[in-house]
Scaffold this active site. Structure first.
Site, PDB file in Angstrom:
ATOM      1  CE  LYS A  97      -7.744  -0.848   2.202  1.00 12.85           C
ATOM      2  NZ  LYS A  97      -6.679  -1.895   2.972  1.00 12.85           N
ATOM      3  CG  HIS A 116      -4.150  -1.508  -1.400  1.00 12.17           C
ATOM      4  ND1 HIS A 116      -4.853  -0.418  -1.314  1.00 12.17           N
ATOM      5  CD2 HIS A 116      -3.986  -1.593  -0.031  1.00 12.17           C
ATOM      6  CE1 HIS A 116      -4.698   0.227  -0.239  1.00 12.17           C
ATOM      7  NE2 HIS A 116      -4.304  -0.433   0.702  1.00 12.17           N
ATOM      8  CB  SER A 129      -0.863  -0.111   1.232  1.00 10.58           C
ATOM      9  OG  SER A 129       0.030  -0.137   2.364  1.00 10.58           O
TER      10      SER A 129
HETATM   11  C1  LIG Z   1      -6.499  -2.264   4.141  1.00 12.11           C
HETATM   12  C2  LIG Z   1      -5.785  -3.437   4.543  1.00 12.11           C
HETATM   13  C3  LIG Z   1      -6.299  -4.500   5.453  1.00 12.11           C
HETATM   14  C4  LIG Z   1      -7.388  -3.985   6.255  1.00 12.11           C
HETATM   15  O1  LIG Z   1      -8.732  -4.427   5.528  1.00 12.11           O
HETATM   16  P1  LIG Z   1      -9.945  -3.599   6.453  1.00 12.11           P
HETATM   17  O2  LIG Z   1     -11.012  -4.335   5.702  1.00 12.11           O
HETATM   18  O3  LIG Z   1     -10.110  -2.195   6.201  1.00 12.11           O
HETATM   19  O4  LIG Z   1     -10.046  -4.151   7.542  1.00 12.11           O
HETATM   20  C5  LIG Z   1      -5.703  -5.716   5.258  1.00 12.11           C
HETATM   21  N1  LIG Z   1      -4.614  -5.967   4.758  1.00 12.11           N
HETATM   22  C6  LIG Z   1      -4.136  -5.081   3.755  1.00 12.11           C
HETATM   23  C7  LIG Z   1      -2.797  -5.506   2.853  1.00 12.11           C
HETATM   24  C8  LIG Z   1      -4.695  -3.986   3.780  1.00 12.11           C
HETATM   25  O5  LIG Z   1      -4.053  -2.991   2.817  1.00 12.11           O
END
Ligand SMILES: *Cc1c(COP(=O)(O)O)cnc(C)c1O
Length: 398
Positions: A245, A214, A186
């Site tokens: 996301k 992502h 990310s």
């Molecule tokens: C954002 C993210 C999460 C968490 O996801 P949520 O649904 O917001 O709890 C988990 N793993 C990665 C790699 C992320 O970027």
């Protein structure tokens, strides 16, 4: 009303003060509008370059409508954990639809991507087992790994050769093994070499798991994710994803091998001990799957926007790092410069976060721009104009 600080809490205030003094205290901005290309933030209308709303679904009329209709029919809350009385028809349908969308045997949902990792990793490995983990994996993978009590062995970022060396050296000393990586990282927007990781892992009797938070809705045909991107169908045991996301709602999903999913329904602790996804969330996610299956327009627009913005930023003379995804870091170096850059962008009506140590290494501070299908060309042009102006005034570009 505030009370005097009890002495037993003084250490917390001391720690907070240290954060403030070192510029690491997080000031949380408040949104007064729905998610979208433009936001009202702390009373000011600004261009949104911060959110993970890749496809603009967070306030999409079809998702909003689906949530409303589901509330009329089923109410709001699930009333229980999934294994007692919290499994509604909507949850079962969403899991079937997600499995079909991703072309895997089965899927299970959790309340978030974070919970999906906390539930999955300790169900698959424990004491006497081993986890091989990319050194830049997400916090939820790190926490899930720690909860499992398995031995954690970190391999170099995106380095399948180092993974192989570590597997060769350590795998035989343990019972079960798990290899786990983020799909898209990310902070840099780079992609794990999942094809190479698969080739290495298959020789060492280890479960292969990718966290595609992502990549879901972004990579692969019509947003089917990283496994589709590399054409590794049936080869990656388990894909964790988020519905928070690109899907625009909130929730987590684990998709892949049917036996693992069946096991998670018995042993995934947040599935057993935390209430199910809510009715409107689940219904909105179903509408998101509908949209993604109907057309690739939003995913195509996301990538078109990404190519345009990155190309123009390079033309302006900015360094956009190693990214090959809509995550666009603008490399600035020092944290102070990145913070000042972000502040001036905000004055110009552009909301883009500065990211510094410890989230990224020292000297690698940056502004991170998140591109979305919600952006129109004139929005991106407005953003580019602000970057050019601030970049010149701070001497970052000529
Ligand atoms: C954002 C993210 C999460 C968490 O996801 P949520 O649904 O917001 O709890 C988990 N793993 C990665 C790699 C992320 O970027």
């Amino acid at each position: 009303m505030t009370h005097d600080l009890p002495p037993k809490l003084q250490w917390i205030e001391d720690e907070l003060q240290k954060l403030r003094e070192s510029g690491l205290y997080t000031h949380i901005r408040t949104l007064e509008s729905p998610q979208g290309a433009w936001l009202v933030v702390d009373g000011k209308k600004v261009l949104n370059f911060c959110s993970n709303n890749y496809l603009g679904l967070a306030n999409h009329p079809r998702l909003v409508q689906a949530a409303k209709e589901a509330i009329e029919k089923y109410g709001v809350g699930p009333g229980a954990v999934r294994t007692i009385a919290g499994t509604m028809k909507l949850h079962v349908e969403l899991e079937k639809r997600l499995a079909a969308f991703k072309g895997v045997e089965d899927a299970i949902t959790f309340q978030s991507g974070f919970n999906a990792n906390l539930g999955t990793i300790p169900a698959l490995v424990g004491r006497g087992d081993v986890i091989f983990s990319d050194e830049l994996n997400h916090a939820s993978i790190i926490d899930g790994s720690r909860l499992s009590r398995a031995q954690i062995i970190r391999y170099e970022h995106c380095n399948a050769e180092d993974l192989e060396a570590k597997l060769k050296e350590h795998r035989h000393q343990y019972n079960h093994a798990l290899v786990v990586t983020d799909g898209v990282f990310s902070m840099d927007g780079d992609i794990a070499p999942l094809d190479k990781i698969y080739e290495v892992t298959k020789n060492y009797d280890a479960i292969l798991m990718v966290d595609d938070a992502h990549g879901e809705g972004v990579l692969g045909r019509g947003g089917r994710g990283i496994v589709d991107h590399f054409n590794l169908h049936g080869k990656v045991d388990i894909e964790v994803g988020t519905l928070s996301k690109a899907f625009g709602v909130v929730g987590g999903v684990v998709a892949g091998n049917a036996k693992i999913v069946e096991w998670l329904r018995q042993r995934g602790r947040p599935f057993l001990f935390s209430s199910a996804m809510t009715v409107p969330d689940t219904a909105a996610c179903l509408a998101a799957v509908d949209l993604l299956e109907e057309s690739t327009d939003l995913v195509d627009k996301l990538w078109e926007n990404t190519r345009y913005f990155k190309g123009e930023m390079k033309n302006l003379g900015f360094d956009t790092g190693q990214s090959v995804t809509p995550i666009t870091p603008i490399m600035l170096g020092e944290a102070k410069l990145a913070q000042e850059f972000s502040r001036r962008l905000f004055d110009e009506g552009v909301f883009a976060m500065a990211i510094g140590y410890p989230t990224v290494p020292k000297g690698k501070a940056r502004i991170r721009v998140m591109i979305s299908a919600a952006h129109e060309r004139e929005d991106l042009d407005k953003g580019l104009e602000a970057f050019a102006k601030v970049g010149r005034s701070l001497g970052v570009i000529k």
